[in-house]
Design an enzyme around this catalytic site. Structure first.
Site, PDB file in Angstrom:
ATOM      1  N   VAL A 150       0.869  -1.177   0.000  1.00  0.00           N
ATOM      2  CA  VAL A 150       0.000   0.000   0.000  1.00  0.00           C
ATOM      3  C   VAL A 150       0.901   1.220   0.000  1.00  0.00           C
ATOM      4  O   VAL A 150       1.974   1.222   0.603  1.00  0.00           O
ATOM      5  CB  VAL A 150      -0.948   0.010   1.216  1.00  0.00           C
ATOM      6  CG1 VAL A 150      -1.563   1.391   1.441  1.00  0.00           C
ATOM      7  CG2 VAL A 150      -2.058  -1.016   1.045  1.00  0.00           C
ATOM      8  N   CYS A 151       0.471   2.262  -0.700  1.00  0.00           N
ATOM      9  CA  CYS A 151       1.168   3.544  -0.728  1.00  0.00           C
ATOM     10  C   CYS A 151       2.588   3.360  -1.275  1.00  0.00           C
ATOM     11  O   CYS A 151       2.800   2.646  -2.255  1.00  0.00           O
ATOM     12  CB  CYS A 151       1.161   4.156   0.666  1.00  0.00           C
ATOM     13  SG  CYS A 151       1.496   5.931   0.725  1.00  0.00           S
TER      14      CYS A 151
END
Length: 258
Positions: free
Chosen positions: A123-124
């Site tokens: 994520v990210c």
């Protein structure tokens, strides 16, 4: 977080929610922690995975508390060396990822487990670490909107999707995309009903007070202010780190092809 249990002399966090007993043989999830991670990047997926009955291992170089980028400390459950060998899901959260990009032990950990994990995920800015470990070669991937150019420097095909799934690579955009990412992966592995039950358990029914979660919605003034904040926080450090990580990755690719 879910309660701790002991399994084969390894501390894990395992779901005690509505689906904790859903699988006779729970899947193993390895979530890499590092100093400066963004806690929300992994807490959303952690809740989705744990509530679906998966065993979640919070992995770090030691069992000492790991501070996030906001100062919140998280206790790892297993070390890099003692992490289960056969992970079903390998996961990297985002944050101040430059610490990971130059950490040979963590990159080796990702490369090693990436060879056998059923799903390789992030994520990210966690996708930058996957790219630096050579795990996104030939794959599409998402990242925080502000680091799409940096991800492209690794030769990765960058996706603007909130959750990007390309074969067994699943990557989420920035921070809050982690919840959508977690539910998407649960649905892919265990079916939509399992994901819907997890979503209901966490009462995930987002109704943001502003349309400012993307550069397009926030507008140029807010985007400019964020850019000033990012420059003051990271300065030239992240660019230098990316350049070094990309150079090393390209050298490794060339060596593998020779």
């Amino acid at each position: 977080m879910a309660g701790d249990t002991t399994t084969q002399q390894t501390r894990t966090t395992q779901g005690n929610g509505p689906q904790a007993d859903a699988a006779a043989h729970p899947m193993d999830v390895g979530m890499l922690l590092y100093e400066g991670h963004t806690t929300l990047d992994f807490v959303g997926p952690h809740l989705a995975f744990a509530s679906a009955g998966m065993r979640v291992h919070l992995v770090s170089h030691s069992l000492d508390p790991v501070a996030s980028d906001s100062g919140l400390a998280v206790l790892p459950t297993v070390t890099l060396q003692d992490c289960p060998a056969d992970l079903d899901i390998l996961f990297v959260p985002g944050g101040r990822i430059d610490e990971v990009l130059l950490d040979r032990a963590k990159l080796d950990f990702l490369a090693h487990h990436g060879r056998t994990a059923s799903y390789i995920t992030s994520v990210c800015t966690g996708s930058l670490a996957l790219a630096a470990a050579g795990l996104l070669d030939g794959y599409r991937a998402a990242t925080h909107w502000a680091t799409r150019d940096q991800l492209a420097r690794f030769g990765v095909e960058v996706s603007n999707e909130r959750v990007c799934v390309d074969r067994n690579r699943a990557t989420g955009g920035g921070v809050t995309a982690g919840i959508d990412f977690g539910l998407t992966l649960v649905a892919r592995i265990l079916g939509e009903d399992a994901a819907k039950l997890s979503q209901l358990a966490m009462e995930y029914d987002p109704q943001p007070p502003f349309d400012a979660g993307t550069p397009e919605g926030a507008g140029p003034d807010v985007v400019a202010r964020f850019a000033e904040f990012a420059a003051a926080t990271f300065g030239e450090r992240i660019d230098e780190t990316i350049a070094r990580a990309v150079s090393r990755t390209l050298e490794q690719r060339a060596g593998a092809q020779s």
